[in-house]
Design an enzyme around this catalytic site. Structure first.
Site, PDB file in Angstrom:
ATOM      1  N   HIS C  54       0.821  -1.210   0.000  1.00 50.50           N
ATOM      2  CA  HIS C  54       0.000   0.000   0.000  1.00 50.50           C
ATOM      3  C   HIS C  54       0.857   1.263   0.000  1.00 50.50           C
ATOM      4  CE1 HIS C  54      -3.875   1.970   0.647  1.00 50.50           C
ATOM      5  NE2 HIS C  54      -3.188   2.841   1.365  1.00 50.50           N
ATOM      6  N   LYS C  96      -7.933  13.718  -6.359  1.00 49.32           N
ATOM      7  CA  LYS C  96      -7.243  12.466  -6.047  1.00 49.32           C
ATOM      8  C   LYS C  96      -8.306  11.407  -5.784  1.00 49.32           C
ATOM      9  CE  LYS C  96      -3.673   9.961  -4.531  1.00 49.32           C
ATOM     10  NZ  LYS C  96      -3.334   9.876  -3.133  1.00 49.32           N
ATOM     11  N   HIS C 100     -11.004   2.048  -0.666  1.00 44.65           N
ATOM     12  CA  HIS C 100     -11.206   1.537   0.685  1.00 44.65           C
ATOM     13  C   HIS C 100     -11.931   0.202   0.592  1.00 44.65           C
ATOM     14  CE1 HIS C 100     -10.734   3.614   4.814  1.00 44.65           C
ATOM     15  NE2 HIS C 100      -9.578   3.454   4.221  1.00 44.65           N
ATOM     16  N   HIS C 102     -10.984  -3.169   1.280  1.00 43.44           N
ATOM     17  CA  HIS C 102     -11.001  -4.162   2.361  1.00 43.44           C
ATOM     18  C   HIS C 102     -11.750  -3.692   3.598  1.00 43.44           C
ATOM     19  CE1 HIS C 102      -7.563  -6.858   0.650  1.00 43.44           C
ATOM     20  NE2 HIS C 102      -8.645  -6.819  -0.093  1.00 43.44           N
ATOM     21  N   ARG C 121      -9.167  14.678   3.207  1.00 45.46           N
ATOM     22  CA  ARG C 121      -7.970  15.253   3.842  1.00 45.46           C
ATOM     23  C   ARG C 121      -6.840  15.404   2.832  1.00 45.46           C
ATOM     24  NH1 ARG C 121      -9.950  12.015   7.852  1.00 45.46           N
ATOM     25  NH2 ARG C 121      -8.515  10.282   7.569  1.00 45.46           N
ATOM     26  N   ASP C 272      -2.075  14.429   5.981  1.00 46.61           N
ATOM     27  CA  ASP C 272      -3.011  13.543   6.654  1.00 46.61           C
ATOM     28  C   ASP C 272      -2.248  12.377   7.285  1.00 46.61           C
ATOM     29  OD1 ASP C 272      -5.197  11.894   7.264  1.00 46.61           O
ATOM     30  OD2 ASP C 272      -5.191  11.018   5.248  1.00 46.61           O
ATOM     31  N   GLU C 316      -3.983   3.837  12.885  1.00 46.32           N
ATOM     32  CA  GLU C 316      -4.631   4.567  11.794  1.00 46.32           C
ATOM     33  C   GLU C 316      -5.925   5.206  12.265  1.00 46.32           C
ATOM     34  OE1 GLU C 316      -4.778   2.258   8.189  1.00 46.32           O
ATOM     35  OE2 GLU C 316      -2.608   2.026   8.168  1.00 46.32           O
ATOM     36  N   ASN C 541      -3.784   5.601  -7.058  1.00 45.35           N
ATOM     37  CA  ASN C 541      -3.715   4.671  -5.960  1.00 45.35           C
ATOM     38  C   ASN C 541      -3.708   3.270  -6.547  1.00 45.35           C
ATOM     39  OD1 ASN C 541      -4.143   4.032  -3.056  1.00 45.35           O
ATOM     40  ND2 ASN C 541      -5.985   3.103  -3.894  1.00 45.35           N
ATOM     41  N   SER C 543      -4.505  -0.696  -5.522  1.00 41.98           N
ATOM     42  CA  SER C 543      -5.068  -1.611  -4.532  1.00 41.98           C
ATOM     43  C   SER C 543      -4.966  -3.030  -5.080  1.00 41.98           C
ATOM     44  CB  SER C 543      -6.530  -1.242  -4.268  1.00 41.98           C
ATOM     45  OG  SER C 543      -7.146  -2.230  -3.479  1.00 41.98           O
TER      46      SER C 543
END
Ligand code: ADP
Ligand code: MG
Lengths: 88, 257, 757, 88
Positions: C54, C96, C100, C102, C121, C272, C316, C541, C543
């Protein structure tokens, strides 16, 4: 002394309770039978420093009336336990 | 004329309200911070939508105790015009300035789409620019907009014609399908006994431009017209000493259609 | 160099512990080399998080580096919290996307909510005010109660979060396919605007500057979430500790406070605390500035007693930010934060020695050189091999389905497609989102692209999220190019010129050659698309591991396209507006049914090759659409995509603001009926225009080398939907198809009583 | 037999509880002192037909796990009273 307070807020009789109704329906859809009069409410728990149970009670009543319940639509019940009497 | 827009930390329609006053109708707008004790001489107050303090407990429950709300309550009791939109309406009910309460939508879902509302009364500071029975298109966006009150209160509201806006269908009728949240009698907005405090769930401040629709402009134009005619609350007029006197203000007000 | 002293109990670094941290033996060797000694337990945790898939992009970086990232409008490319483009007059657009997947599979409401929180954020830490959220959602079939539960929770989660913060959720896509059954894809994109003067970056510069932790207290939630995102979901995994709970109210405070701090020029940098929390934010900020950072975990406000340095470094917990104050500004920073009732603590200082040093009170527990930790995560280039099974499906003979069909079959097929949740109206979803707060939403959900007002500039921003995973599965390079072209076309339909993308690459386990092949090919296709369409990548991103024991999801590279519209008052809606308008089809209709929704929904067949895509043609189509809008030639423009011409035409007639409009159309084509009506040939658009303008529109299309035909008109007086092609005629009552189209989702979902939160 | 059921759902230990936190702060602002560890939760009440208390209990447990509580982030307590034993 520190008391354990639990406040239960529920819709007043005659006030709509869409959440309770929906839970009732959903339980029915899931195959649970024999469920009646479902009501949904809120719960607030905290610890309170007070000299004695009476003082705690009257202070919590004021909190409920002022903030925690809305008397237009809700009623509340208060349960007070001093640490000694609290069930484990 | 200066319009105060209250900013709670979780307000999120404050800037839209500001723009509606400032750009929409070219009047003076100021923000009033929730921790402040001063209305800064505003002639009217807007309580914008949003989630004032995260809407924990109940929407508006905590906001009503903020320092600025103490001033707003006093201002309203003096006859100052106050408009609560969405979360602002919820706060007005929690604060006891309007009767009843707003509970979760009957669908238990947040609902956001345009609705039609019918103007039920035009002799208020926020509706005088409309005609009775006008049907306006405005968006709603709320999870707790179902208006409830006990029967006695509903009877009083109807009897005194204090329902200001009602959800209606394309024919202008308060049909059940036109009711987005289960509000009793399709109530979308009401006023207090003195007709100076108004709360509604739909968002007039989101339809004040050619680009996005203009049906909400009347709310803000009405307010300016009212303030120009009355010079503000009796107290403000007395303190200012110029403007029309209290009696003149009352007379002007009485003559508002 | 002597290692940091560690306080008892010392946790021995065993091979098992190293393996549990997802680090290979070779990687561990590299750590020993970097440190010149054994790592402490917290150091092991730090490496594990930073070198997770990640954060470290182990398996993807070599491919991502092939994507074009530069262009005249790119102000900030990949590598920052969000990308930024120049929108003219000193305005910038920051945007951006984030996955999310999982967390949402385990706890849909909170998983989706915290996904929205994180991406917001990322955008406001750039100094931009978020003005829109878009969500790309892929679930299993709605026949499954699990999928309904996930959709219900995710929609509430995305909705409640954005609604509360006051950022409208204004578009996206919702796709349903059994491949996503146990591993849904939840991607959220945020768009914000800023004055370029205010552009802020995640930097930690200036020796001695205060490093502050701001926002929610640190708890034990989500420890090692970054690692969690980097493994497959399996039956036994108790994923509970990774679930985080979002608090949008605190987010709203952080948003306003951050923008105020940036606007008053009080900060050096801000980031963030997202995946890998304090660890990634601290080390990345230092790495960008070539500095070091010295933090004392004992100063970090915690929610629970007894938290260890390891836990504090890797938590987190949501709604937290790390910021570096300008010298002499600490007091003003504290004032702003307290105005917004936010908790803040100075937790460390910027240094110049290049180390990430963490103390626990007096004791140093972590001391790692920042550069190798952040920038030298080992990367792997693997051998990708196409799965023979996939090739078999692509080469499947689908000829039997493309023959002639009866009128009845054609009408039934259209009704089936309009009832397919992937094609049906998404109203049920977006009516739970506040779409108009902020009064920037000029075109909301329900059209090809969302169009937003760019403050008072008179210009607009268009955005669209797109990916058809089935195409990518069957032929990844082509599928990715199609996703690019579709996203660009969607944006151009509104009249905006596509200028840049962000992307979210959702794939299965990259260690499997079949998945790796998909990934490498798809990225190559994206790159081609970016180059030909002149839309560089500004961020994104990856994943991986979207896979359960039942198999991987379809490879799903979601494209978030941003476009700019010169004149907001020339925006083009996607649905018909005016009875009497002429209806035109631009682009060529071929005999193409492969990989179509028609085959899947009407015949239960997943197979055949996806339609051809010519990126040059796609580009000419974009140019044509932008010019036609600018010249005010068209009344509406709608992309012809899944479900083909029949579905596109139905959407045009059903989606208008004042209820459905009848239509009568006839297509002359060589293609057989099923392909003509439902084939998904690319680079096609359904237009409507004033009949007086038809000639001009046709001339303009021809000038751009695009085939164009007048195929009918809007508003047959009898209220019917008629489309004829290749000998088949669909003739249906408008209200009937409207009803099918609108009720597809609610009919399936209202069985599901939503109770959570 | 008909039983009175009360289910109390609260956030699990270690899960953030922004609502509880906000209520705590609001009580503080209103001048109530000595209030600690405020937690907010939900309450569901209904009546249930069942042969005996054991059957009622196991049925309610299933309802909680399936629908009423979210075990990933919440814990629940069940209180069952048969009408006779129920406090007035
Ligand atoms: N998850 C979602 N959230 C918000 N809007 C959505 C979502 N899914 C779809 N929409 C909206 O519904 C419309 C139809 O979606 P889609 O079928 O993907 O359109 P397209 O023709 O562009 O492929 C789009 O306007 C999209 O913005
Ligand atoms: Mg799409």
């Amino acid at each position: 002394m520190r008391f354990e307070i639990e406040i239960r807020v529920t819709p007043r009789e005659g006030i709509v309770d869409p959440e309770g109704q929906t839970i009732g329906q959903a339980l029915g859809n899931l195959g649970y039978s024999g469920v009646h009069h479902v009501k949904a409410g809120r719960l607030v728990r905290f610890e309170l420093d007070a000299d004695d149970a009476d003082e705690a009670k009257s202070s919590v009543d004021r909190m409920c009336e002022e903030l925690i319940a809305n008397p237009v639509i809700e009623r509340y019940e208060v349960q007070i336990a001093s640490p000694e009497t609290a069930s484990p | 004329m200066k319009i105060g827009i209250v900013r709670f930390p979780g307000s999120n329609c404050d800037q839209d309200c500001y723009r509606a006053v400032d750009e929409g109708i070219g009047a003076e707008a100021v923000y009033l911070w929730h921790k402040s004790h001063d209305l800064e001489g505003c002639h009217a107050i807007l309580l914008p939508g949003g989630f004032s303090y995260g809407d924990h407990l109940r929407a508006g429950a905590i906001a009503r105790f903020s320092p600025i709300m103490r001033e707003v309550i006093a201002f309203a009791r003096d006859g100052g015009p106050v408009l609560g939109i969405c979360n602002g309406f919820q706060i007005l009910c929690e604060a006891g300035l309007l009767p009843g309460a707003l509970v979760r939508n009957d669908s238990l879902r947040f609902r956001s789409h345009p609705v039609r509302v019918r103007v039920e009364r035009t002799d208020t500071p926020f509706t005088s620019k409309y005609d009775d029975g006008d049907v306006l298109r405005m968006p709603i966006a709320h999870g707790e907009g179902q208006y409830v009150a006990d029967q006695r209160v509903i009877d009083a509201l109807e009897g005194e014609r204090r329902v200001i806006f009602r959800y209606v269908d394309e024919l202008g009728q308060p049909a059940e399908e036109a009711n987005p949240n289960g509000s009793v009698r399709n109530i979308a907005g009401i006023c207090d006994e003195g007709r100076r405090v108004v709360g509604l769930m739909p968002h007039p401040e989101r339809v004040v431009s050619k680009l996005l629709g203009t049906d909400g402009l009347g709310v803000f134009h009405s307010l300016i017209e009212f303030l120009q005619a009355t010079g503000g609350t009796a107290k403000q007029v007395a303190e200012a000493g110029d403007g029309p006197g209290t009696e003149a203000a009352e007379a002007a007000e009485a003559s508002t259609p | 160099m002597s290692g940091p002293a560690t306080r008892a109990p010392v946790i021995a670094i065993t091979p098992e512990l190293v393996a549990d941290h997802g680090l290979s033996t070779d990687e561990y060797e590299q750590i020993l080399e970097i440190l010149g000694r054994e790592p402490t337990f917290p150091e092991l945790g730090v490496f594990s998080a930073m070198w997770s898939e990640h954060c470290g992009y182990k398996n993807s970086r070599p491919h991502l580096q092939t994507l074009p990232t530069e262009g005249p409008l790119v102000v900030q490319g990949p590598g920052e919290n969000a990308g930024v483009i120049d929108a003219g007059d000193g305005w910038g657009v920051a945007f951006k996307i984030e996955s999310h997947n999982h967390p949402s599979a385990v706890e849909p409401y909170q998983g989706a909510a915290t996904g929205s929180g994180g991406i917001l954020r990322d955008v406001f830490t750039m100094g931009a005010r978020p003005i829109a959220i878009l969500d790309s959602l892929h679930f299993g079939s709605l026949d499954s109660p699990r999928s309904r539960y996930l959709l219900d929770g995710v929609v509430r989660g995305v909705g409640d979060y954005g609604n509360c913060v006051g950022v409208p959720t204004v578009g996206g896509e919702a796709i349903f396919d059994p491949s996503y059954e146990r591993n849904p894809i939840i991607n959220v994109m945020c768009v914000g605007i800023l004055r370029l003067d205010d552009l802020m970056r995640g930097k930690a510069e200036g020796v001695g500057n205060a490093v502050m932790a701001v926002g929610a207290k640190t708890g034990r939630d989500g420890i090692h979430g970054a690692t969690f995102a980097s493994v497959e979901l399996d039956e036994g995994s108790d994923s509970r500790p990774q679930v985080q709970v979002g608090d949008p109210f605190t987010e709203k405070l952080l948003l306003e406070a951050s923008l105020e701090l940036i606007g008053r020029d009080l900060l050096v940098g801000i980031q963030d605390m997202g995946a890998a929390g304090l660890t990634s934010s601290g080390t990345e900020m230092a790495a960008r500035s070539g500095s070091g950072i010295d933090i004392d975990v004992a100063l970090v406000p915690v929610r629970e007693p007894g938290m260890t340095p390891y836990e504090i470094l890797l938590s987190e917990s949501q709604e937290r930010m790390l910021l570096v104050a300008k010298p002499g500004c600490e007091t003003s920073v504290a004032e702003v934060l307290s105005k917004w009732d936010l908790e803040a603590a100075v937790v460390g200082r910027v240094t110049d020695d290049g180390f990430f040093r963490v103390r626990d009170g007096g004791q140093v527990v972590v001391e790692i050189p920042v550069q190798p930790l952040v920038n030298e995560c080992p990367t792997y280039t693997r051998e990708g091999v196409e799965d023979p099974e996939v090739r078999g499906l692509r080469e499947l003979d689908i000829g039997e389905y493309s023959g002639p069909i009866s009128d009845q079959e054609a009408a039934d097929a259209l009704l089936t497609l309009l009832d397919s949740p992937s094609l049906a109206s998404c109203r049920w979803i977006y009516e739970q989102y506040d779409t108009t707060v902020g009064t920037n939403t000029v075109v909301g959900p329900g059209s090809d692209a969302t169009v937003l007002r760019l403050a008072d500039s008179g210009r607009g921003i268009a955005a669209s999220l797109d990916c058809n995973g089935r195409y990518v599965y069957l032929q990844p390079r082509r599928g990715a190019k199609i996703a690019m072209a579709e996203a660009a076309r969607n944006v151009a339909c509104s009249g905006a010129r596509p200028v840049a993308i962000t992307n979210c690459l959702n794939f299965g386990n990259p260690l499997k050659p079949g998945t790796y092949y998909h990934f490498a090919e798809a990225v190559a296709g994206l790159g081609e698309g970016c180059r030909v369409l002149s839309t560089p990548v500004t961020g994104g991103n990856v994943s991986f591991y979207n896979e359960t024991p039942d198999g991987a999801v379809y490879p799903t590279p979601v494209i978030g396209m941003i476009g700019l519209l010169e004149h907001l008052d020339r925006v083009v809606p996607s649905c018909f507006r005016t009875p009497g308008s002429a209806v035109l089809l631009v682009g060529e209709t071929r005999d193409e049914l492969g990989a179509s929704e028609y085959l899947a929904a009407c015949h239960g067949v997943v197979g055949g090759a996806p339609p051809q895509i010519d990126l040059e043609e796609a580009r000419r189509l974009v140019d044509f659409l932008v010019e036609a809008a600018d010249k005010r030639l068209v009344l509406s423009a709608h992309d012809c995509a899944e479900g083909g011409l029949a579905v596109a035409l139905a959407e045009c007639s059903l989606g208008g603001p004042d209820g459905p409009l009848a239509v009568e159309a006839q297509l002359e084509t060589e293609a057989p009926a099923a392909a003509a009506l439902f084939g998904e040939s690319q680079s096609r658009v359904v237009l409507s225009c004033d009949p007086a303008k038809v000639e001009e529109v046709v001339a303009l299309a021809t000038e751009h080398g695009l085939p164009v035909a007048v195929i009918g008109s809007v508003g047959a007086p009898d209220g019917r939907f008629r489309l004829a092609a290749a000998g088949a005629q669909i003739d249906l009552d408008l209200d009937r198809i409207h009803d099918v189209y609108r009720s597809a989702l609610p009919r399936r979902m209202e069985k599901q009583a939503g109770l959570t939160t």
